[in-house]
Design a protein around this motif. Structure first.
Motif, PDB file in Angstrom:
ATOM      1  N   VAL A  80     -10.698   3.853  -8.408  1.00 21.83           N
ATOM      2  CA  VAL A  80     -10.511   2.404  -8.327  1.00 21.83           C
ATOM      3  C   VAL A  80      -9.038   2.049  -8.482  1.00 21.83           C
ATOM      4  CG1 VAL A  80     -11.029   0.196  -9.449  1.00 21.83           C
ATOM      5  CG2 VAL A  80     -12.863   1.862  -9.067  1.00 21.83           C
ATOM      6  N   ILE A  81      -8.378   2.622  -9.482  1.00 18.24           N
ATOM      7  CA  ILE A  81      -6.996   2.250  -9.772  1.00 18.24           C
ATOM      8  C   ILE A  81      -6.026   2.878  -8.777  1.00 18.24           C
ATOM      9  CG2 ILE A  81      -5.143   2.365 -11.489  1.00 18.24           C
ATOM     10  CD1 ILE A  81      -7.432   2.389 -13.643  1.00 18.24           C
ATOM     11  N   PHE A  82      -6.137   4.192  -8.559  1.00 19.14           N
ATOM     12  CA  PHE A  82      -5.187   4.892  -7.689  1.00 19.14           C
ATOM     13  C   PHE A  82      -5.384   4.489  -6.230  1.00 19.14           C
ATOM     14  CE2 PHE A  82      -3.642   8.366  -5.075  1.00 19.14           C
ATOM     15  CZ  PHE A  82      -2.429   8.690  -5.670  1.00 19.14           C
ATOM     16  N   SER A  83      -6.557   4.791  -5.698  1.00 16.27           N
ATOM     17  CA  SER A  83      -6.791   4.493  -4.287  1.00 16.27           C
ATOM     18  C   SER A  83      -6.804   2.993  -4.034  1.00 16.27           C
ATOM     19  CB  SER A  83      -8.101   5.123  -3.805  1.00 16.27           C
ATOM     20  OG  SER A  83      -7.998   6.532  -3.822  1.00 16.27           O
ATOM     21  N   GLY A  84      -7.437   2.241  -4.936  1.00 11.87           N
ATOM     22  CA  GLY A  84      -7.488   0.786  -4.762  1.00 11.87           C
ATOM     23  C   GLY A  84      -6.104   0.168  -4.702  1.00 11.87           C
ATOM     24  N   SER A  85      -5.208   0.609  -5.588  1.00 13.47           N
ATOM     25  CA  SER A  85      -3.856   0.044  -5.573  1.00 13.47           C
ATOM     26  C   SER A  85      -3.116   0.434  -4.295  1.00 13.47           C
ATOM     27  CB  SER A  85      -3.073   0.475  -6.812  1.00 13.47           C
ATOM     28  OG  SER A  85      -2.821   1.861  -6.822  1.00 13.47           O
ATOM     29  N   LEU A  86      -3.356   1.642  -3.791  1.00 11.67           N
ATOM     30  CA  LEU A  86      -2.708   2.047  -2.534  1.00 11.67           C
ATOM     31  C   LEU A  86      -3.240   1.247  -1.348  1.00 11.67           C
ATOM     32  CD1 LEU A  86      -2.394   5.924  -2.880  1.00 11.67           C
ATOM     33  CD2 LEU A  86      -0.648   4.173  -3.259  1.00 11.67           C
ATOM     34  N   TYR A  87      -4.532   0.969  -1.331  1.00 10.69           N
ATOM     35  CA  TYR A  87      -5.091   0.151  -0.253  1.00 10.69           C
ATOM     36  C   TYR A  87      -4.472  -1.241  -0.256  1.00 10.69           C
ATOM     37  CZ  TYR A  87      -8.792   3.725  -0.034  1.00 10.69           C
ATOM     38  OH  TYR A  87      -9.487   4.896   0.078  1.00 10.69           O
ATOM     39  N   ILE A  88      -4.416  -1.846  -1.432  1.00 13.68           N
ATOM     40  CA  ILE A  88      -3.859  -3.200  -1.520  1.00 13.68           C
ATOM     41  C   ILE A  88      -2.371  -3.191  -1.198  1.00 13.68           C
ATOM     42  CG2 ILE A  88      -3.398  -5.139  -3.080  1.00 13.68           C
ATOM     43  CD1 ILE A  88      -6.037  -4.335  -4.537  1.00 13.68           C
ATOM     44  N   LEU A  89      -1.660  -2.192  -1.725  1.00 11.46           N
ATOM     45  CA  LEU A  89      -0.226  -2.074  -1.463  1.00 11.46           C
ATOM     46  C   LEU A  89       0.056  -1.947   0.025  1.00 11.46           C
ATOM     47  CD1 LEU A  89       2.753  -1.491  -2.378  1.00 11.46           C
ATOM     48  CD2 LEU A  89       2.070   0.907  -2.523  1.00 11.46           C
ATOM     49  N   SER A  90      -0.648  -1.067   0.707  1.00 10.56           N
ATOM     50  CA  SER A  90      -0.375  -0.848   2.126  1.00 10.56           C
ATOM     51  C   SER A  90      -0.781  -2.039   2.984  1.00 10.56           C
ATOM     52  CB  SER A  90      -1.059   0.425   2.623  1.00 10.56           C
ATOM     53  OG  SER A  90      -2.455   0.308   2.537  1.00 10.56           O
ATOM     54  N   ALA A  91      -1.874  -2.692   2.634  1.00  4.78           N
ATOM     55  CA  ALA A  91      -2.346  -3.822   3.442  1.00  4.78           C
ATOM     56  C   ALA A  91      -1.572  -5.102   3.176  1.00  4.78           C
ATOM     57  CB  ALA A  91      -3.842  -4.056   3.189  1.00  4.78           C
ATOM     58  N   SER A  92      -1.070  -5.265   1.945  1.00  4.92           N
ATOM     59  CA  SER A  92      -0.410  -6.525   1.597  1.00  4.92           C
ATOM     60  C   SER A  92       1.096  -6.411   1.470  1.00  4.92           C
ATOM     61  CB  SER A  92      -0.966  -7.055   0.272  1.00  4.92           C
ATOM     62  OG  SER A  92      -0.515  -6.247  -0.811  1.00  4.92           O
ATOM     63  N   GLY A  93       1.589  -5.208   1.234  1.00  7.17           N
ATOM     64  CA  GLY A  93       3.009  -5.033   0.987  1.00  7.17           C
ATOM     65  C   GLY A  93       3.421  -5.435  -0.418  1.00  7.17           C
ATOM     66  N   PHE A  94       2.456  -5.756  -1.284  1.00  6.72           N
ATOM     67  CA  PHE A  94       2.721  -6.181  -2.657  1.00  6.72           C
ATOM     68  C   PHE A  94       3.165  -4.969  -3.475  1.00  6.72           C
ATOM     69  CE2 PHE A  94       1.062  -7.556  -6.930  1.00  6.72           C
ATOM     70  CZ  PHE A  94       2.008  -8.559  -7.123  1.00  6.72           C
ATOM     71  N   ARG A  95       4.465  -4.756  -3.555  1.00  7.68           N
ATOM     72  CA  ARG A  95       5.054  -3.554  -4.145  1.00  7.68           C
ATOM     73  C   ARG A  95       4.827  -3.408  -5.648  1.00  7.68           C
ATOM     74  NH1 ARG A  95       5.522   0.007  -0.432  1.00  7.68           N
ATOM     75  NH2 ARG A  95       6.596  -0.701   1.420  1.00  7.68           N
TER      76      ARG A  95
END
Length: 123
Positions: A80-95
């Motif tokens: 949830v934390i690792f993959s979820g944060s990467l999904y959100i980061l890549s889709a939103s650009g929220f660094r």
């Protein structure tokens, strides 16, 4: 119901679906770097879905072992934390989410360590 078998199967399904989504939809919308981040999330989700399945099988045979339970929940939290944060980061650009990703990695490391200890105690 064996929760870790269920979560392993669920995350295996999700990683295939999200991988296909990345390959067929996001490849036209994201730059190559963001798409690579997405695919890293997919890979780690699948690896740890398999780990959840292994924990589920072991926990079913050794329900008295609390280390297996902790390992399973930490694998799930890591996904949830690792993959979820990467999904959100890549889709939103929220660094800012890049700072959260290592917490998921630490969850994975502790889960693997607990699985090693639990396995050593089993036999």
């Amino acid at each position: 119901m064996n929760i870790f078998l269920f979560l392993g199967a669920l995350n295996g399904f999700l990683s295939v679906a999200l991988g296909a989504f990345g390959a067929h939809v996001l490849e036209r919308k994201l730059d190559p770097g963001a798409l690579e981040i997405w695919q890293t999330g997919v890979k780690y989700e699948m690896f740890h879905a398999a780990a959840l399945l292994a924990v589920g099988i072991l926990a079913g045979k050794h329900p008295e072992n609390p280390l297996l339970n902790w390992s399973g929940w930490l694998f799930f939290a890591g996904i949830v934390i690792f993959s979820g944060s990467l999904y959100i980061l890549s889709a939103s650009g929220f660094r800012a989410l890049g700072a959260v990703t290592p917490v998921g990695g630490v969850c994975f490391l502790i889960a693997w360590l607990l699985l090693m200890i639990a396995s050593a105690k089993l036999g």
